[in-house]
Design an enzyme around this catalytic site. Structure first.
Site, PDB file in Angstrom:
ATOM      1  N   THR A   1      -3.027  -0.497 -32.264  1.00  0.00           N
ATOM      2  CA  THR A   1      -4.289  -0.760 -31.556  1.00  0.00           C
ATOM      3  C   THR A   1      -4.728   0.381 -30.641  1.00  0.00           C
ATOM      4  O   THR A   1      -5.910   0.484 -30.314  1.00  0.00           O
ATOM      5  CB  THR A   1      -4.177  -2.052 -30.720  1.00  0.00           C
ATOM      6  OG1 THR A   1      -3.109  -1.910 -29.770  1.00  0.00           O
ATOM      7  CG2 THR A   1      -3.925  -3.257 -31.603  1.00  0.00           C
ATOM      8  N   ASP A   2      -3.812   1.245 -30.219  1.00  0.00           N
ATOM      9  CA  ASP A   2      -4.173   2.265 -29.237  1.00  0.00           C
ATOM     10  C   ASP A   2      -5.242   3.224 -29.745  1.00  0.00           C
ATOM     11  O   ASP A   2      -6.117   3.645 -28.983  1.00  0.00           O
ATOM     12  CB  ASP A   2      -2.942   3.057 -28.813  1.00  0.00           C
ATOM     13  CG  ASP A   2      -2.073   2.312 -27.813  1.00  0.00           C
ATOM     14  OD1 ASP A   2      -2.338   1.119 -27.566  1.00  0.00           O
ATOM     15  OD2 ASP A   2      -1.132   2.917 -27.272  1.00  0.00           O
TER      16      ASP A   2
ATOM     17  N   SER B   1       0.606   4.181 -32.909  1.00  0.00           N
ATOM     18  CA  SER B   1      -0.673   4.882 -33.064  1.00  0.00           C
ATOM     19  C   SER B   1      -0.969   5.934 -31.993  1.00  0.00           C
ATOM     20  O   SER B   1      -1.775   6.832 -32.256  1.00  0.00           O
ATOM     21  CB  SER B   1      -1.830   3.885 -33.175  1.00  0.00           C
ATOM     22  OG  SER B   1      -2.086   3.206 -31.975  1.00  0.00           O
TER      23      SER B   1
ATOM     24  N   THR C   1       1.976  -1.836 -33.583  1.00  0.00           N
ATOM     25  CA  THR C   1       2.702  -3.008 -33.063  1.00  0.00           C
ATOM     26  C   THR C   1       2.943  -4.046 -34.145  1.00  0.00           C
ATOM     27  O   THR C   1       3.978  -4.724 -34.143  1.00  0.00           O
ATOM     28  CB  THR C   1       1.917  -3.627 -31.894  1.00  0.00           C
ATOM     29  OG1 THR C   1       1.772  -2.650 -30.863  1.00  0.00           O
ATOM     30  CG2 THR C   1       2.633  -4.838 -31.328  1.00  0.00           C
TER      31      THR C   1
END
Length: 333
Positions: free
Chosen positions: A86-87, A53, A12
């Site tokens: 972040t995932d 990600s 992101t």
């Protein structure tokens, strides 16, 4: 304060509007240009890849791991910052931490809001990560996010869209960032680093299976038949399932599959309390309890163990070593 290398991988923090949603398309130089630099810090860039990600593969993560080691081979580098989606950040950060034997820090960061938005969190997170990378030592791999600093081990994404996205539900906060400095609150316990694995032509398959009411061994058995060399069983409670799943675990272990046992509960350790399919029986069947590590990081521990040896007993030993100690020592307040 230091020479910091930023390794850009997308996420992101590198995302822009694509007409129907956001996706990573900015290169590392654009990401770095969004943030002010801490005083005395110089930045060099490795533009590794730019992907969302959830699309990361084991090959991506092993490439990142080897790149970190190549960068740190230069003694004049003072630290590394990895910008990441972040995932799956918790998985990549833990993989690097498992194999990290250097006093110099590797700090992961990212953002919950895309680049260029008026209320974007990427620039502040990147500044904090650069500050942590230039001023801390001996803490292993870190995650800097929303003014907080977390140890990679045990830290998971706890908020889907809120800015304060990461925490270790089973541990106290490692540190915080404010007024231009990083305050370290405790020193994490970390096991001895695993050797750097080879880059396999075909990485081993490691699957995750979650238990639930009416859960049966169908998916676990399907994973074995699909060629999984490792399985993470996500139990209920303190790590429980059913007698039927215990039998399936025993059969999988007998076939050389490395099985780890975690829990779907947010905090607290896997604990051998219950029989009749509980953790007592699952561990007796050969499953390795993961302490407070949750599914994503448990899977990375299994993956690293499988990459470390072809011998079943050695793989189990490497997994136990990767799981390490769950506790930490307070060093401040």
């Amino acid at each position: 304060m230091g020479r910091i290398v930023v390794i850009s991988t997308g996420g992101t923090i590198a995302s822009r509007w694509q007409g129907s949603g956001f996706a990573a398309d900015a290169d590392g130089s654009e990401v770095v240009a969004t943030a002010p630099l801490p005083e005395g810090v110089t930045v060099e860039l490795v533009d590794l890849f730019s992907v969302n990600s959830p699309r990361l593969t084991t090959a991506h993560q092993l490439t990142l791991l080897r790149t970190v080691h190549e960068v740190l081979a230069d003694p004049d580098v003072d630290g590394i910052v990895v910008t990441h989606g972040t995932d799956t950040l918790e998985e990549s950060a833990f993989l690097v931490d498992l194999h990290h034997h250097d006093e110099r820090p590797v700090v992961f960061t990212g953002s919950q809001r895309p680049m260029g938005t008026a209320d974007g969190d990427g620039p502040g997170n990147l500044y904090d990560a650069l500050l942590a990378a230039s001023t801390t030592r001996g803490l292993g791999v870190l995650v800097a996010f929303a003014g907080r600093v977390h140890a990679a081990r045990g830290t998971v994404k706890t908020q889907a869209v809120a800015l304060d996205a990461f925490a270790d539900p089973s541990e106290e906060l490692l540190g915080k960032v404010g007024f231009g400095k990083v305050t370290v609150l405790r020193k994490p316990e970390r096991p001895r680093a695993l050797p750097l694995p080879a880059m396999p032509e075909l990485p081993p398959r490691v699957d995750m299976v979650m238990h639930h009411a009416d859960g049966d061994p169908v998916l676990l058995n399907a994973a074995v038949e699909a060629g999984a060399r490792g399985i993470v069983l996500v139990g209920t409670g303190a790590g429980n399932a059913t007698p039927e799943i215990v039998e399936a675990v025993a059969a999988a272990v007998a076939r050389g599959v490395l099985v780890a046992l975690t829990t779907r509960v947010a905090a607290g350790p896997v604990t051998e309390i219950y029989t009749h399919g509980g953790a007592v029986d699952l561990v007796a069947a050969g499953a390795v309890p993961t302490g407070t590590l949750r599914a994503g990081q448990a899977r990375i521990a299994v993956l690293s163990a499988l990459l470390g040896s072809d011998d079943a007993a050695e793989r189990t030993g490497l997994l136990r070593r990767a799981l390490g100690a769950a506790g930490s020592v307070l060093v401040g307040a």
